[in-house]
Scaffold this active site. Structure first.
Site, PDB file in Angstrom:
ATOM      1  N   GLY A 181       0.852  -1.114   0.138  1.00 50.70           N
ATOM      2  CA  GLY A 181      -0.280  -0.512  -0.037  1.00 50.70           C
ATOM      3  C   GLY A 181       0.422   1.317  -0.091  1.00 50.70           C
ATOM      4  O   GLY A 181       2.084   0.925  -0.373  1.00 50.70           O
ATOM      5  N   ASN A 182       0.326   2.115   0.646  1.00 53.80           N
ATOM      6  CA  ASN A 182       1.412   3.415   0.307  1.00 53.80           C
ATOM      7  C   ASN A 182       0.324   4.219   1.460  1.00 53.80           C
ATOM      8  O   ASN A 182      -0.051   3.915   2.055  1.00 53.80           O
ATOM      9  CB  ASN A 182       0.446   4.720  -0.789  1.00 53.80           C
ATOM     10  CG  ASN A 182      -0.445   4.573  -1.681  1.00 53.80           C
ATOM     11  OD1 ASN A 182      -0.888   5.202  -0.500  1.00 53.80           O
ATOM     12  ND2 ASN A 182      -0.775   4.100  -2.719  1.00 53.80           N
ATOM     13  N   TYR A 183       0.965   5.328   1.575  1.00 54.06           N
ATOM     14  CA  TYR A 183       0.802   6.072   2.908  1.00 54.06           C
ATOM     15  C   TYR A 183      -0.936   7.408   2.608  1.00 54.06           C
ATOM     16  O   TYR A 183      -0.449   8.220   4.030  1.00 54.06           O
ATOM     17  CB  TYR A 183       2.341   7.419   3.835  1.00 54.06           C
ATOM     18  CG  TYR A 183       3.073   6.477   4.163  1.00 54.06           C
ATOM     19  CD1 TYR A 183       2.740   5.788   5.055  1.00 54.06           C
ATOM     20  CD2 TYR A 183       4.403   6.223   2.988  1.00 54.06           C
ATOM     21  CE1 TYR A 183       3.965   4.615   5.347  1.00 54.06           C
ATOM     22  CE2 TYR A 183       5.060   6.040   3.475  1.00 54.06           C
ATOM     23  CZ  TYR A 183       5.071   5.052   4.843  1.00 54.06           C
ATOM     24  OH  TYR A 183       6.385   4.185   5.819  1.00 54.06           O
ATOM     25  N   ALA A 203      -4.751   7.400  -4.375  1.00 54.71           N
ATOM     26  CA  ALA A 203      -3.121   6.937  -4.983  1.00 54.71           C
ATOM     27  C   ALA A 203      -3.499   5.497  -4.963  1.00 54.71           C
ATOM     28  O   ALA A 203      -3.114   4.686  -4.375  1.00 54.71           O
ATOM     29  CB  ALA A 203      -2.349   7.562  -3.258  1.00 54.71           C
TER      30      ALA A 203
END
Length: 403
Positions: free
Chosen positions: A210-212, A278
């Site tokens: 995943g991402n932030y 995102a």
């Protein structure tokens, strides 16, 4: 004449250190032409005097149900019906709990329970209190009931801990008050599709790539669009907080493929699409059906495959005469040639670029500093709150729709 001129506003002040900021908020509201009546909880008087707020508001401050000196009874029902807007700033954990539980043991909470008007609250408490499950549950309850939450900011707290819990600044609360009275529904009748948040690409039932992304920017755009009268379809990956407001329909997804499938359902059914999510670029080629045991992790090798580019695929299918597409790009540093390439390849009418080289921007921050890249020019905006950035983006949308 401003949107607050002639409006009746109740300002509730509770017993927290941030109560001193309420004086500035009263001054801003009165200067804008609002009729402000202040209700204090008994504990609030330990942090700021009723005399100060009475002087600034030009009205006696109410605190108790009954005034023994004058013999007056302060009717919470009358107050709740008088107000066009109720603002509670600061909102302590104690008053928050009373609001959600219906514990009407002071004048402020009884006025809230009687209010027929919109209600805004600005939480302020220490770091651990703010993130406690009971606090998060109570805030979510208020949001479900239609109360507008002005999120706490990050910084040094009264305990000298550093984190989230500081009350929003009076100027931000003042703007939220103005926004609540916006009569210009300049997006009324406009259908807006918004993607937001991260995507999670599962490795096994408990692990993912995943991402932030927190989804704060997408949330701000959705709420601002709804405020302006748009019908919003909000498609979001996993986030802590979703937008609230009339006209917002939320669809929750997990992966990039989920997001694409959700977007495809609305092909031809929107006027404006904002691709703020995102989306993870890659996913594991295979997902383990069971949790991978720890002893196998030393030799674990992930084979990755590219995810579908949601914005690009939807861009290939858009009607350029009747549909507007807006995209976001986070870069290490701004490069206009690269921005133009991305804009063309994904069929964006507007590309919103923020750079990692700018401070207080990107994932997790309450602020953003962006450049708006359209077919004609690059517009560099100063550091703004994310709701303010959302407003600038939608102002651009209005100008495009009027062409």
């Amino acid at each position: 004449m401003g949107t607050l001129s002639g409006k009746n506003i109740i300002l509730g002040v509770t017993g927290g250190i941030a109560a001193y900021k309420s004086a500035s908020l009263v001054r801003l509201l009165v200067k804008a032409g609002a009729d402000v009546r202040v209700i204090m909880t008994p504990n609030a008087k330990a942090f700021i005097t009723p005399l100060t707020l009475s002087t600034l508001s030009n009205h006696p401050v109410e605190c108790e149900f009954y005034d023994g000196a004058s013999g007056d009874w302060h009717s919470h029902v009358e107050m709740g019906q008088w107000a066009d807007l109720m603002v509670i700033a600061p909102l302590t954990a104690s008053t928050l709990g009373k609001m959600t539980s219906g514990v009407a043991d002071n004048l402020l909470v009884t006025a809230y329970l009687s209010a027929k008007c919109p209600v805004l609250v600005a939480p302020a408490m220490d770091l651990d209190m703010y993130r406690h499950p009971s606090t998060r549950r109570n805030i979510e309850l208020l949001e479900e009931w239609g109360v507008k939450i002005i999120e706490a900011a990050e910084g040094e707290l009264a305990s000298h801990l550093v984190g989230k819990g500081r009350m929003a600044e009076p100027e931000a609360i003042f703007k939220a008050c103005e926004d609540s009275f916006k009569s210009a529904k300049d997006l009324e009748g406009t259908r807006i599709l918004i993607t937001s948040g991260p995507t999670y690409e599962e490795i096994d039932p408990v692990r993912f790539i995943g991402n932030y992304s927190t989804g704060k920017m997408g949330k701000a755009i959705a709420e601002e669009a709804a405020l302006r009268g748009a019908s919003v379809r909000f498609i979001s990956g996993p986030v802590a907080s979703y937008p609230t407001g009339a006209g917002i329909e939320i669809e929750k997804v997990i992966s990039a493929r989920d997001m694409l499938e959700a977007c495809r359902k609305y092909e031809g059914k929107y006027d404006v699409a904002v691709f703020c999510a995102a989306v993870a670029d890659f996913r594991p080629s295979e997902r383990a059906g069971d949790k991978i045991k720890r002893e196998k992790l030393d030799d674990l090798k992930l084979s990755l495959v590219k995810n579908p580019d949601v914005a690009a695929i939807m861009g290939e299918r858009k009607d350029p005469m009747h549909q507007l597409h807006i995209g976001f790009g986070l870069e290490s540093r701004f490069d206009e040639a690269e921005a133009r390439r991305k804009q063309d390849s994904k069929h964006f009418d507007l590309l919103v670029v923020n750079s990692l080289e700018d401070e207080h921007t990107g994932f997790g921050f309450e602020t953003n500093k962006v450049r708006l890249v359209d077919d004609e020019k690059v517009m560099e905006l100063p550091l703004l709150s994310k709701p303010d950035v959302a407003g600038k983006i939608l102002d651009w949308v209005i100008s495009w729709l009027k062409k």
